[in-house]
Design a protein around this motif. Structure first.
Motif, PDB file in Angstrom:
ATOM      1  N   VAL A 245      10.474   6.862 -29.185  1.00 48.58           N
ATOM      2  CA  VAL A 245      11.039   5.773 -28.318  1.00 48.58           C
ATOM      3  C   VAL A 245      10.376   5.701 -26.865  1.00 48.58           C
ATOM      4  O   VAL A 245       9.829   6.880 -26.358  1.00 48.58           O
ATOM      5  CB  VAL A 245      12.417   6.132 -27.833  1.00 48.58           C
ATOM      6  CG1 VAL A 245      12.927   5.332 -26.948  1.00 48.58           C
ATOM      7  CG2 VAL A 245      13.300   6.471 -29.097  1.00 48.58           C
ATOM      8  N   THR A 246       9.926   4.343 -26.709  1.00 49.75           N
ATOM      9  CA  THR A 246       9.033   4.191 -25.508  1.00 49.75           C
ATOM     10  C   THR A 246       9.886   3.571 -24.419  1.00 49.75           C
ATOM     11  O   THR A 246      10.646   2.472 -24.698  1.00 49.75           O
ATOM     12  CB  THR A 246       7.829   3.042 -25.697  1.00 49.75           C
ATOM     13  OG1 THR A 246       6.879   3.784 -26.788  1.00 49.75           O
ATOM     14  CG2 THR A 246       6.978   2.978 -24.655  1.00 49.75           C
ATOM     15  N   CYS A 247       9.927   4.099 -23.333  1.00 48.93           N
ATOM     16  CA  CYS A 247      10.548   3.696 -21.968  1.00 48.93           C
ATOM     17  C   CYS A 247       9.715   3.460 -20.971  1.00 48.93           C
ATOM     18  O   CYS A 247       8.718   4.367 -20.751  1.00 48.93           O
ATOM     19  CB  CYS A 247      11.896   4.728 -21.612  1.00 48.93           C
ATOM     20  SG  CYS A 247      12.937   4.796 -22.845  1.00 48.93           S
ATOM     21  N   ASN A 248       9.951   2.467 -20.029  1.00 49.49           N
ATOM     22  CA  ASN A 248       9.115   2.326 -18.968  1.00 49.49           C
ATOM     23  C   ASN A 248      10.186   2.612 -17.644  1.00 49.49           C
ATOM     24  O   ASN A 248      11.318   1.976 -17.742  1.00 49.49           O
ATOM     25  CB  ASN A 248       8.767   0.820 -18.795  1.00 49.49           C
ATOM     26  CG  ASN A 248       7.695   0.518 -19.716  1.00 49.49           C
ATOM     27  OD1 ASN A 248       6.684   1.309 -20.105  1.00 49.49           O
ATOM     28  ND2 ASN A 248       7.985  -0.685 -20.628  1.00 49.49           N
ATOM     29  N   TRP A 249       9.399   2.877 -16.576  1.00 50.93           N
ATOM     30  CA  TRP A 249      10.234   3.261 -15.356  1.00 50.93           C
ATOM     31  C   TRP A 249      10.680   2.096 -14.695  1.00 50.93           C
ATOM     32  O   TRP A 249      10.381   1.032 -14.772  1.00 50.93           O
ATOM     33  CB  TRP A 249       9.126   3.826 -14.450  1.00 50.93           C
ATOM     34  CG  TRP A 249      10.003   4.253 -13.084  1.00 50.93           C
ATOM     35  CD1 TRP A 249       9.904   3.584 -12.075  1.00 50.93           C
ATOM     36  CD2 TRP A 249      10.375   5.419 -12.532  1.00 50.93           C
ATOM     37  NE1 TRP A 249      10.800   3.944 -10.810  1.00 50.93           N
ATOM     38  CE2 TRP A 249      10.755   5.259 -11.393  1.00 50.93           C
ATOM     39  CE3 TRP A 249      10.523   6.711 -13.312  1.00 50.93           C
ATOM     40  CZ2 TRP A 249      11.618   6.215 -10.629  1.00 50.93           C
ATOM     41  CZ3 TRP A 249      11.199   7.829 -12.625  1.00 50.93           C
ATOM     42  CH2 TRP A 249      11.535   7.452 -11.238  1.00 50.93           C
ATOM     43  N   GLN A 250      12.213   2.037 -14.443  1.00 51.38           N
ATOM     44  CA  GLN A 250      12.928   1.195 -13.735  1.00 51.38           C
ATOM     45  C   GLN A 250      12.792   1.263 -12.437  1.00 51.38           C
ATOM     46  O   GLN A 250      13.480   2.117 -11.808  1.00 51.38           O
ATOM     47  CB  GLN A 250      14.276   1.031 -14.242  1.00 51.38           C
ATOM     48  CG  GLN A 250      14.543   0.852 -15.855  1.00 51.38           C
ATOM     49  CD  GLN A 250      15.740   0.817 -16.359  1.00 51.38           C
ATOM     50  OE1 GLN A 250      16.147   0.157 -17.079  1.00 51.38           O
ATOM     51  NE2 GLN A 250      16.651   1.603 -15.800  1.00 51.38           N
ATOM     52  N   ALA A 251      11.846   0.351 -11.619  1.00 53.83           N
ATOM     53  CA  ALA A 251      11.734   0.551 -10.280  1.00 53.83           C
ATOM     54  C   ALA A 251      13.028  -0.069  -9.334  1.00 53.83           C
ATOM     55  O   ALA A 251      13.779  -0.731 -10.003  1.00 53.83           O
ATOM     56  CB  ALA A 251      10.607  -0.272  -9.855  1.00 53.83           C
TER      57      ALA A 251
END
Length: 85
Positions: A79-85
């Motif tokens: 699973v790939t997640c990106n940082w939520q700024a």
């Protein structure tokens, strides 16, 4: 920053306690990898936090922005997640 790491902290297992989070492993491209195995159907509500690498403090340096993430484990997967700024 040097001396800091990205941790996965969740509600169900960690009660949002930053000292009990799962530390990721840094990989090329400035990506952090987390290897987590749970039974299929397990639900998680989680966030990523930045904390001290070796000795995470009870107050994270930075919490990921809202909303909380949710995930239901199935079979072994990536699973790939990106940082939520």
């Amino acid at each position: 920053d040097m001396g800091q790491g990205v941790y996965l902290v969740n509600e169900e297992e960690h009660g949002w306690d930053c000292t009990k989070g799962i530390r990721g492993t840094w990989t090329d491209g400035n990506n952090w990898k987390f290897e987590i195995e749970r039974e299929a159907g397990t639900n998680w509500t989680f966030k990523f936090v930045i904390n001290n690498y070796d000795t995470p403090a009870s107050q994270a340096i930075r919490w990921e922005a809202n909303p909380n993430r949710t995930y239901t484990f199935t079979v072994s997967e990536t699973v790939t997640c990106n940082w939520q700024a």
